[in-house]
Scaffold this active site. Structure first.
Site, PDB file in Angstrom:
ATOM      1  CG  ASP A  14      57.744 -11.580 -34.533  1.00 51.54           C
ATOM      2  OD1 ASP A  14      58.125 -10.979 -33.509  1.00 51.54           O
ATOM      3  OD2 ASP A  14      57.251 -11.006 -35.512  1.00 51.54           O
ATOM      4  N   GLY A  41      58.999  -7.434 -29.686  1.00 52.05           N
ATOM      5  CA  GLY A  41      57.863  -7.805 -28.845  1.00 52.05           C
ATOM      6  C   GLY A  41      58.058  -9.259 -28.487  1.00 52.05           C
TER       7      GLY A  41
HETATM    8  P1  GDP Z   1      59.744 -13.372 -30.208  1.00 54.99           P
HETATM    9  O1  GDP Z   1      59.675 -11.983 -30.724  1.00 54.99           O
HETATM   10  O2  GDP Z   1      60.773 -14.204 -30.894  1.00 54.99           O
HETATM   11  O3  GDP Z   1      59.865 -13.441 -28.709  1.00 54.99           O
HETATM   12  O4  GDP Z   1      58.338 -14.043 -30.567  1.00 54.99           O
HETATM   13  P2  GDP Z   1      56.884 -13.371 -30.387  1.00 54.99           P
HETATM   14  O5  GDP Z   1      56.549 -13.351 -28.950  1.00 54.99           O
HETATM   15  O6  GDP Z   1      56.801 -12.102 -31.136  1.00 54.99           O
HETATM   16  O7  GDP Z   1      55.988 -14.387 -31.194  1.00 54.99           O
HETATM   17  C1  GDP Z   1      55.944 -15.757 -30.871  1.00 54.99           C
HETATM   18  C2  GDP Z   1      54.477 -16.128 -30.590  1.00 54.99           C
HETATM   19  O8  GDP Z   1      54.330 -17.536 -30.545  1.00 54.99           O
HETATM   20  C3  GDP Z   1      53.983 -15.633 -29.237  1.00 54.99           C
HETATM   21  O9  GDP Z   1      52.610 -15.357 -29.331  1.00 54.99           O
HETATM   22  C4  GDP Z   1      54.228 -16.840 -28.320  1.00 54.99           C
HETATM   23  O10 GDP Z   1      53.370 -16.851 -27.187  1.00 54.99           O
HETATM   24  C5  GDP Z   1      53.922 -17.972 -29.248  1.00 54.99           C
HETATM   25  N1  GDP Z   1      54.661 -19.226 -29.015  1.00 54.99           N
HETATM   26  C6  GDP Z   1      55.945 -19.375 -28.613  1.00 54.99           C
HETATM   27  N2  GDP Z   1      56.289 -20.685 -28.677  1.00 54.99           N
HETATM   28  C7  GDP Z   1      55.210 -21.363 -29.127  1.00 54.99           C
HETATM   29  C8  GDP Z   1      54.954 -22.731 -29.449  1.00 54.99           C
HETATM   30  O11 GDP Z   1      55.817 -23.603 -29.357  1.00 54.99           O
HETATM   31  N3  GDP Z   1      53.700 -23.026 -29.907  1.00 54.99           N
HETATM   32  C9  GDP Z   1      52.723 -22.084 -30.055  1.00 54.99           C
HETATM   33  N4  GDP Z   1      51.521 -22.464 -30.489  1.00 54.99           N
HETATM   34  N5  GDP Z   1      52.943 -20.781 -29.762  1.00 54.99           N
HETATM   35  C10 GDP Z   1      54.173 -20.430 -29.333  1.00 54.99           C
HETATM   36  P1  IMO Z   2      61.241  -9.452 -32.313  1.00 51.93           P
HETATM   37  O1  IMO Z   2      62.396  -9.218 -31.385  1.00 51.93           O
HETATM   38  C1  IMO Z   2      59.715  -9.166 -36.393  1.00 51.93           C
HETATM   39  C2  IMO Z   2      61.040  -5.710 -38.728  1.00 51.93           C
HETATM   40  C3  IMO Z   2      60.000  -4.678 -39.134  1.00 51.93           C
HETATM   41  C4  IMO Z   2      60.585  -4.219 -40.445  1.00 51.93           C
HETATM   42  C5  IMO Z   2      62.083  -4.228 -40.185  1.00 51.93           C
HETATM   43  C6  IMO Z   2      62.667  -2.877 -39.788  1.00 51.93           C
HETATM   44  O2  IMO Z   2      59.910  -9.401 -31.662  1.00 51.93           O
HETATM   45  O3  IMO Z   2      61.470 -10.701 -33.112  1.00 51.93           O
HETATM   46  P2  IMO Z   2      62.583  -1.445 -37.537  1.00 51.93           P
HETATM   47  O4  IMO Z   2      61.421  -0.883 -36.791  1.00 51.93           O
HETATM   48  O5  IMO Z   2      63.423  -2.383 -36.748  1.00 51.93           O
HETATM   49  O6  IMO Z   2      63.399  -0.401 -38.222  1.00 51.93           O
HETATM   50  O7  IMO Z   2      61.904  -2.306 -38.738  1.00 51.93           O
HETATM   51  O8  IMO Z   2      62.286  -5.149 -39.114  1.00 51.93           O
HETATM   52  N1  IMO Z   2      61.109  -5.987 -37.273  1.00 51.93           N
HETATM   53  C7  IMO Z   2      60.668  -7.120 -36.711  1.00 51.93           C
HETATM   54  N2  IMO Z   2      60.017  -8.169 -37.252  1.00 51.93           N
HETATM   55  N3  IMO Z   2      60.057  -9.176 -35.096  1.00 51.93           N
HETATM   56  C8  IMO Z   2      60.744  -8.152 -34.551  1.00 51.93           C
HETATM   57  O9  IMO Z   2      61.258  -8.179 -33.293  1.00 51.93           O
HETATM   58  C9  IMO Z   2      61.037  -7.029 -35.364  1.00 51.93           C
HETATM   59  N4  IMO Z   2      61.661  -5.851 -35.143  1.00 51.93           N
HETATM   60  C10 IMO Z   2      61.706  -5.231 -36.319  1.00 51.93           C
HETATM   61  O10 IMO Z   2      58.732  -5.260 -39.285  1.00 51.93           O
HETATM   62  O11 IMO Z   2      60.328  -5.164 -41.446  1.00 51.93           O
HETATM   63 MG    MG Z   3      58.280 -10.637 -31.479  1.00 52.85          MG
END
Ligand code: GDP
Ligand code: IMO
Ligand code: MG
Length: 420
Positions: A14, A41
């Protein structure tokens, strides 16, 4: 010369990979996801609309770009069909623009059931996303899994199911008592089969003819099956070398590896997290950063930037450049901290990230403190235009991790970034 870039999450997922892959995809011909499944996600904001991608690679919004899902990915067919249908309202998706690896393994209703059952009966649950990820990769490693190439063909899919029905009583019971999910599972095959191809050969040919290929990681380095905080990890190779394994690429074709980290740290699910903040500061970071999981909606645990963990991540991946994301969220905090080493009750001071999750769980962070800033960070332009204390914070990350910060994220939108 090759143009193959890997984007890796440097923490526990994330970090903002979706946003940055979308940005970097503007200069790419192909974006390929290399591991994970719909446990991911990846959020992208385009013209005020939020999109969360779970399986389709995050370059899909760039016109003319090819999206690929490589062998190391695990695929939930029903989820993918739904995602394709949903995305079709915004972008064109065809077998020419979306390639799904015939080698990728398939997540079945059985694997999802096993994931849930294992989590509920475990004495120490991992806190998985319950998407069937672990059981699907286990089945793959046991060499009894179902691959997309096989799933796409009616007779070979039915042969796999038949063999499972004959060999596994629990599977049979699940199959017979969950007909609706299995019907849906079988029904998705004809909707997806035209996308299934030899992605890896196509990618190698594309690279050989000079196409610009971006390889998108899911999860993060500290969730890597081998190199993360085992057993509190996911079941795939999230780090840069995993991209080569997944696609069957000679490591020498990789031209750039970018690591993405938040300006602080978050973690979803169980497992050690030395810089976790269980106080009002952590709650404030979570609130300002909207730190809720994009897949499960669970609150993300928040903490200060951990330079020990990041140094480790950088050494595992060999980052050519680093992105420090969500810097805007730190505006307004009077004091910021970076963990520069750990203190363990019996092992003393540690500068290296321990391999043992039990050791990590007992580590106390040793912090260096920094004064915060109150002026808003500019949304775009150069990092040198940030308030002085924000510049010092980025320099401290570089100093403590031996990496070069190339970009700073200042908001979720495509244009919200600073060049350092
Ligand atoms: P990913 O799984 O690595 O693609 O990250 P996620 O989408 O799960 O979580 C990142 C969150 O931070 C999302 O809600 C993005 O819209 C938000 N986001 C990404 N870059 C920035 C940033 O530079 N500033 C802020 N405030 N939000 C960001
Ligand atoms: P993105 O790509 C954050 C975490 C789960 C759990 C562990 C194992 O959005 O960064 P799983 O379902 O993979 O067997 O769960 O990994 N986890 C993530 N945490 N971002 C993700 O994906 C994750 N995908 C799995 O919360 O701790
Ligand atoms: Mg994510």
């Amino acid at each position: 010369m090759n143009h193959v870039t890997i984007v890796v999450g440097a923490q526990w997922g994330d970090e903002g990979k979706g946003k940055w892959v979308d940005v970097l995809a503007a200069k790419s011909d192909i974006v390929a996801r290399y591991q994970g499944g719909n446990n991911a996600g990846h959020t992208i904001w385009i013209s005020g609309t939020k999109y969360v991608l779970h399986q389709i690679p995050s370059g899909v919004f760039q016109k003319g770009l090819i999206s690929a899902m490589a062998a190391g990915v695990v695929i939930h067919p029903v989820g993918l069909v739904n995602e394709i249908e949903k995305m079709r309202a915004t972008v064109t998706i065809s077998p020419e623009s979306l390639w799904i690896s015939a080698r990728a393994h398939v997540i079945t209703p059985w694997h999802i059931h096993l994931d849930g059952a294992r989590e509920s009966s475990a004495s120490t649950p991992i806190g998985t996303t319950k998407k069937g990820i672990g059981p699907t990769y286990s089945e793959k490693a046991s060499r009894t899994g179902l691959r997309m190439g096989q799933y796409a063909k009616d007779d070979s899919r039915r042969t796999w199911v038949k063999a499972m029905l004959e060999s596994d009583n629990d599977f049979r019971e699940h199959y017979n008592s969950n007909q609706a999910s299995w019907d849906e599972f079988h029904g998705a095959a004809s909707k997806i089969s035209s996308f299934v191809c030899d992605v890896e050969t196509r990618l190698r040919k594309a690279i050989a003819t000079g196409k610009r290929v971006l390889l998108e990681g899911a999860q993060g380095t500290l969730l890597d099956l081998d190199h993360g905080t085992y057993p509190f990890v996911t079941s795939s190779s999230t780090c840069a070398s995993g991209a080569c394994t997944s696609i069957g690429l000679p490591p020498k074709v990789i031209s750039n590896i970018f690591g993405i980290a938040k300006a602080y740290v978050t973690r979803v699910g169980a497992g050690p997290f030395p810089t976790e903040l269980l106080d009002s500061v952590g709650a404030e970071i979570a609130k300002k950063g909207h730190e809720f999981g994009a897949t499960t909606g669970r609150p993300r645990r928040c903490g200060w930037f951990d330079a020990v963990a990041f140094r480790y991540s950088a050494s595992v991946n060999g980052f050519d450049g680093v992105i420090i994301n969500k810097m805007d969220i730190l505006t307004g905090f009077p004091e910021l901290k970076i963990c520069v080493k750990y203190k363990h009750p019996t092992l003393g001071e540690l500068e290296d990230f321990p391999w043992d999750a039990d050791v990590l769980a007992k580590c106390e962070p040793v912090y260096e403190s920094f004064p915060g800033w109150t002026q808003e960070i500019p949304k775009s332009g150069r990092a040198s235009d940030m308030p002085e204390n924000a510049r010092n914070y980025i320099s401290a990350i570089e100093r403590h991790t031996g990496t070069k910060v190339m970009w700073v994220g200042t908001g979720p939108g495509r244009d919200e970034m600073l060049v350092n």
